[in-house]
Write an enzyme that holds these catalytic residues in place. Structure first.
Site, PDB file in Angstrom:
ATOM      1  N   ARG A  19      -0.546  -1.730  -6.694  1.00 23.45           N
ATOM      2  CA  ARG A  19      -1.119  -3.394  -5.981  1.00 23.45           C
ATOM      3  C   ARG A  19      -1.730  -4.193  -6.658  1.00 23.45           C
ATOM      4  O   ARG A  19      -1.403  -5.821  -6.251  1.00 23.45           O
ATOM      5  CB  ARG A  19      -1.417  -2.817  -4.695  1.00 23.45           C
ATOM      6  N   HIS A  21      -3.051   1.998  -5.584  1.00 25.44           N
ATOM      7  CA  HIS A  21      -3.307   0.942  -6.370  1.00 25.44           C
ATOM      8  C   HIS A  21      -3.357  -0.309  -7.325  1.00 25.44           C
ATOM      9  O   HIS A  21      -3.320  -1.025  -7.141  1.00 25.44           O
ATOM     10  CB  HIS A  21      -5.542   0.820  -5.194  1.00 25.44           C
ATOM     11  N   TYR A  27      -8.848 -11.085  -6.947  1.00 30.06           N
ATOM     12  CA  TYR A  27      -8.282 -11.087  -8.206  1.00 30.06           C
ATOM     13  C   TYR A  27      -7.503 -12.240  -9.421  1.00 30.06           C
ATOM     14  O   TYR A  27      -7.394 -12.351  -9.698  1.00 30.06           O
ATOM     15  CB  TYR A  27      -6.404 -10.972  -7.439  1.00 30.06           C
ATOM     16  N   ARG A  29       1.007  -1.333  -0.185  1.00 33.44           N
ATOM     17  CA  ARG A  29      -0.252   0.112   0.727  1.00 33.44           C
ATOM     18  C   ARG A  29       0.700   1.336   0.109  1.00 33.44           C
ATOM     19  O   ARG A  29       1.816   1.456   0.359  1.00 33.44           O
ATOM     20  CB  ARG A  29      -0.903  -0.004   0.375  1.00 33.44           C
ATOM     21  N   LYS A  55      -1.443  -2.827   7.725  1.00 28.72           N
ATOM     22  CA  LYS A  55      -2.679  -2.001   8.856  1.00 28.72           C
ATOM     23  C   LYS A  55      -2.844  -2.682  10.543  1.00 28.72           C
ATOM     24  O   LYS A  55      -2.494  -4.519  10.332  1.00 28.72           O
ATOM     25  CB  LYS A  55      -4.366  -2.281   8.185  1.00 28.72           C
TER      26      LYS A  55
END
Length: 309
Positions: free
Chosen positions: A257, A254, A289, A159, A182
């Site tokens: 990513r 992003h 994904y 990120r 996170k």
């Protein structure tokens, strides 16, 4: 208990005890400011005065607002409200949770937008010259930094908040990088030779001169005045590179990513390995994904199989 005090207590809880990121805490703060302002307009400033009917009316009004809010924004707002009331019940501030029957809208599942490998290479070249190339010797210092930044984002799938929070010491583990994700969870991610070379060029040629301009900082990526690079600045760097590369699709941090995850899966990586690399708590988050990779497989099948059509 006053609503204002309850909100402040809850925000301290999610920031200090749950260890959520500043970005997430700020989102909670904005959502709860909307909620408490709405309650204030109706003369409600005590948590005990909030009922299930009150919360349901708030949710209905927000859903019917003009222009209509995005399902994801509405779901996040309702999640913030539920989190506050559940916390107050656990803390014993109120006996019941008035948000217990609140059901957020189901956000439509969108497939991530991934660049092709060729488009990623165009983006990287537009950011700055590759180390060792003919243009590298006289490159602008900011371009050397920008190339290193984008190489790291694509090489690790990190990120943007994780990349701009990197310290120089986080890169001192050979071919792996220590990332803090996170909830302050750490993970180690391999870094390829291209990204390592780009970061080494930045550390050798650019960062020493910039860091000398102001008080020393351990942060890896800096601005031209020596201050740590912000998320917003990183976003602008990527946008500028995308424009120079002629990429018409929306490109954000992003996007790299998403491209990282998609290219790994297309190359045969196991979804649980990709989950660990991305720092997802659940494999279900990563599995979105796999739909992108299935589309790629379908295209290959349609082109290559003699009876596909």
């Amino acid at each position: 208990m006053k609503l204002e005090r309850a909100v402040q207590t809850y925000l301290r809880h999610v920031a200090l005890e749950r260890g959520l990121s500043d970005h997430t805490v700020d989102a909670y703060r904005r959502d709860l400011a909307v909620y408490t302002a709405w309650l204030g307009e109706r003369g409600i400033d005590e948590v005990e005065a909030v009922t299930s009917a009150t919360v349901a009316e708030f949710a209905a009004e927000r859903a019917a607002a003009e222009p209509p809010p995005a399902a994801s924004s509405l779901a996040r707002l309702q999640s913030s409200v539920r989190g506050l009331h559940r916390f107050l019940v656990r803390e014993g501030s109120v006996p019941d949770d008035p948000s217990g029957r609140l059901r957020p809208p189901r956000a439509p599942q969108r497939l991530p937008k991934a660049l092709s490998i060729g488009q990623v290479e165009q983006l990287l070249d537009a950011a700055g010259p590759a180390p060792g190339s003919a243009d590298a010797a006289g490159a602008d210092p900011a371009a050397v930094r920008d190339r290193a930044l984008l190489e790291m984002l694509y090489a690790t799938g990190a990120r943007v908040s994780e990349i701009v929070q990197l310290d120089v010491d986080d890169t001192a583990h050979g071919d792996v990088l220590r990332l803090r994700g996170k909830g302050s969870k750490e993970r180690m991610v391999p870094v390829g030779s291209y990204a390592r070379a780009a970061v080494d060029a930045y550390l050798t040629r650019v960062r020493p001169g910039w860091v000398a301009k102001r008080r020393a900082t351990p942060r890896l990526f800096l601005g031209v005045r020596g201050a740590p690079l912000s998320r917003q600045s990183a976003w602008l760097i990527i946008q500028a590179a995308a424009e120079r590369a002629g990429l018409t699709a929306h490109v954000s941090p992003h996007t790299l990513r998403h491209s990282f995850a998609t290219h790994l899966l297309q190359g045969g990586a196991d979804v649980r390995v990709v989950q660990e690399l991305l720092g997802h708590a659940s494999v279900a988050t990563t599995q979105i994904y796999t739909h992108v990779s299935v589309d790629a497989l379908r295209d290959v099948y349609a082109t290559a199989h003699p009876r596909a059509r």
